[in-house]
Design an enzyme around this catalytic site. Sequence first.
Site, mmCIF file in Angstrom:
data_model
loop_
_atom_site.group_PDB
_atom_site.id
_atom_site.type_symbol
_atom_site.label_atom_id
_atom_site.label_comp_id
_atom_site.label_asym_id
_atom_site.label_seq_id
_atom_site.Cartn_x
_atom_site.Cartn_y
_atom_site.Cartn_z
ATOM 1 N N LYS A 1 7.871 37.664 69.966
ATOM 2 C CA LYS A 1 7.174 38.783 69.172
ATOM 3 C C LYS A 1 5.833 39.256 69.879
ATOM 4 C CE LYS A 1 6.682 36.574 65.057
ATOM 5 N NZ LYS A 1 7.245 35.154 65.777
ATOM 6 N N ARG B 1 6.236 37.889 56.014
ATOM 7 C CA ARG B 1 6.879 36.807 56.380
ATOM 8 C C ARG B 1 7.671 36.368 54.933
ATOM 9 N NH1 ARG B 1 3.778 35.106 60.973
ATOM 10 N NH2 ARG B 1 4.492 33.153 61.888
ATOM 11 N N ARG C 1 3.919 26.927 75.579
ATOM 12 C CA ARG C 1 3.281 28.062 75.442
ATOM 13 C C ARG C 1 1.610 28.037 76.024
ATOM 14 N NH1 ARG C 1 3.641 32.156 70.319
ATOM 15 N NH2 ARG C 1 2.879 30.159 69.242
ATOM 16 N N ARG D 1 -2.513 26.444 71.682
ATOM 17 C CA ARG D 1 -2.555 26.522 70.148
ATOM 18 C C ARG D 1 -2.600 25.170 69.408
ATOM 19 N NH1 ARG D 1 0.604 31.763 68.149
ATOM 20 N NH2 ARG D 1 0.575 30.511 66.181
ATOM 21 N N ARG E 1 6.979 24.646 61.100
ATOM 22 C CA ARG E 1 7.059 26.293 61.191
ATOM 23 C C ARG E 1 8.422 26.724 61.201
ATOM 24 N NH1 ARG E 1 3.604 26.684 66.225
ATOM 25 N NH2 ARG E 1 3.634 28.935 66.092
HETATM 26 P P1 ADP Z 1 6.124 34.634 68.996
HETATM 27 O O1 ADP Z 1 5.130 35.759 69.076
HETATM 28 O O2 ADP Z 1 7.171 35.267 68.562
HETATM 29 O O3 ADP Z 1 5.447 33.420 68.634
HETATM 30 P P2 ADP Z 1 5.403 34.666 72.007
HETATM 31 O O4 ADP Z 1 5.548 35.924 72.465
HETATM 32 O O5 ADP Z 1 4.143 33.957 71.759
HETATM 33 O O6 ADP Z 1 6.473 34.491 70.626
HETATM 34 O O7 ADP Z 1 6.431 33.698 72.928
HETATM 35 C C1 ADP Z 1 6.558 32.414 72.952
HETATM 36 C C2 ADP Z 1 6.528 31.640 74.142
HETATM 37 O O8 ADP Z 1 7.834 32.041 74.816
HETATM 38 C C3 ADP Z 1 5.392 32.015 75.165
HETATM 39 O O9 ADP Z 1 5.227 31.042 76.066
HETATM 40 C C4 ADP Z 1 6.068 33.115 75.954
HETATM 41 O O10 ADP Z 1 5.694 33.276 77.503
HETATM 42 C C5 ADP Z 1 7.782 32.939 76.025
HETATM 43 N N1 ADP Z 1 8.535 33.818 75.999
HETATM 44 C C6 ADP Z 1 8.195 35.116 75.415
HETATM 45 N N2 ADP Z 1 9.350 35.921 75.666
HETATM 46 C C7 ADP Z 1 10.405 35.053 76.219
HETATM 47 C C8 ADP Z 1 11.580 35.141 76.744
HETATM 48 N N3 ADP Z 1 12.307 36.330 76.607
HETATM 49 N N4 ADP Z 1 12.077 34.449 77.371
HETATM 50 C C9 ADP Z 1 11.659 33.061 77.807
HETATM 51 N N5 ADP Z 1 10.351 32.921 77.193
HETATM 52 C C10 ADP Z 1 9.929 33.817 76.666
HETATM 53 P P1 ADP Z 2 4.116 32.533 65.590
HETATM 54 O O1 ADP Z 2 4.643 33.717 65.749
HETATM 55 O O2 ADP Z 2 3.753 31.800 66.775
HETATM 56 O O3 ADP Z 2 4.603 31.535 64.352
HETATM 57 P P2 ADP Z 2 1.530 33.427 64.203
HETATM 58 O O4 ADP Z 2 0.496 33.466 65.266
HETATM 59 O O5 ADP Z 2 2.472 34.744 63.841
HETATM 60 O O6 ADP Z 2 2.539 32.373 64.932
HETATM 61 O O7 ADP Z 2 1.163 32.682 62.828
HETATM 62 C C1 ADP Z 2 0.480 31.497 63.099
HETATM 63 C C2 ADP Z 2 0.019 31.102 61.708
HETATM 64 O O8 ADP Z 2 -0.795 32.064 60.982
HETATM 65 C C3 ADP Z 2 1.392 30.730 60.979
HETATM 66 O O9 ADP Z 2 2.020 29.544 60.995
HETATM 67 C C4 ADP Z 2 0.674 30.853 59.376
HETATM 68 O O10 ADP Z 2 -0.026 29.682 59.145
HETATM 69 C C5 ADP Z 2 -0.357 32.102 59.483
HETATM 70 N N1 ADP Z 2 0.290 33.364 59.203
HETATM 71 C C6 ADP Z 2 0.521 34.273 59.968
HETATM 72 N N2 ADP Z 2 0.944 35.474 59.740
HETATM 73 C C7 ADP Z 2 1.410 35.132 58.358
HETATM 74 C C8 ADP Z 2 1.696 35.771 57.276
HETATM 75 N N3 ADP Z 2 2.417 36.899 57.266
HETATM 76 N N4 ADP Z 2 1.819 34.998 56.002
HETATM 77 C C9 ADP Z 2 1.273 33.765 55.982
HETATM 78 N N5 ADP Z 2 0.840 33.183 57.094
HETATM 79 C C10 ADP Z 2 0.891 33.884 57.984
#
Ligand code: ADP
Ligand code: ADP
Length: 210
Positions: free
Chosen positions: A16, A89, A123, A156, A167
Amino acid sequence: MARTHVVLLGPPGAGKGTQAKQIVDKYGLTHLSTGDILRDEVARATDLGKTAKEFMNRGDLVPDQLIIDMIRGRIEAADAGFLLDGFPRTTAQAEALGRFATIDVVLNIGLARDEVVRRLTSRRVCKGCGEIYNLTFNLAEGETTCAKCGGELYQRDDDKTDVIANRYDIYERSTAPLIDYYKRQGVLRTLDGLAGSEKVFSEIIDILTA
Ligand code: ADP
Ligand code: ADP
Ligand code: ZN
């Protein structure tokens, strides 16, 4: 562009944040990542940050009302449109959102649990500019600084194996029901998160410009 009220849905690690940066660069939408906003609150040790930190470190969701109060004004202020990343979420968050904004399209990026674990354990994120990296494909071995800004790369606190498992469970229980919720509203588009990020991005462009 016809669609300016956009939601990114998907499990942690689906890509995302990676897609969001490219989408807002191309279309000038306001990027609203609840995770990024919360991490900033934690870093500044605000009251919200102190409360949120405990939930985040366990991989639990921060309570709905705190999140809704945090995001609502930012959505309403985004005159040129917004890209929601990590919100809503829960069904309660989606229902609240529906009361103060219309949603044109929900981009649902799917990814299975084993790949989520692989991606999140590798990551790394830049402390300076927030750029997202992965040890397996765009970081040379031992590289600890950001290619864009020279900032320090870090892992992180919640990208640890046991927290990642929690998660993903919470995603399945609390967030995945939004897939049907938005399908019923006729705004859901699903993308395969396993595809390369360029492929995912080009499909998103097709959807947003259609
Ligand atoms: P999210 O915001 O959904 O948690 P991220 O954009 O932070 O996801 O991506 C999670 C990890 O996967 C990061 O280390 C990123 O570099 C990697 N990543 C993102 N998109 C892809 C993809 N299409 N294929 C492989 N790895 C990816
Ligand atoms: P990722 O997409 O990699 O799971 P985020 O950066 O979106 O992680 O979220 C990290 C943490 O922040 C989540 O695990 C949760 O604890 C909190 N968080 C983020 N967005 C929300 C939301 N919309 N509602 C509740 N908690 C949230
Ligand atoms: Zn950087």
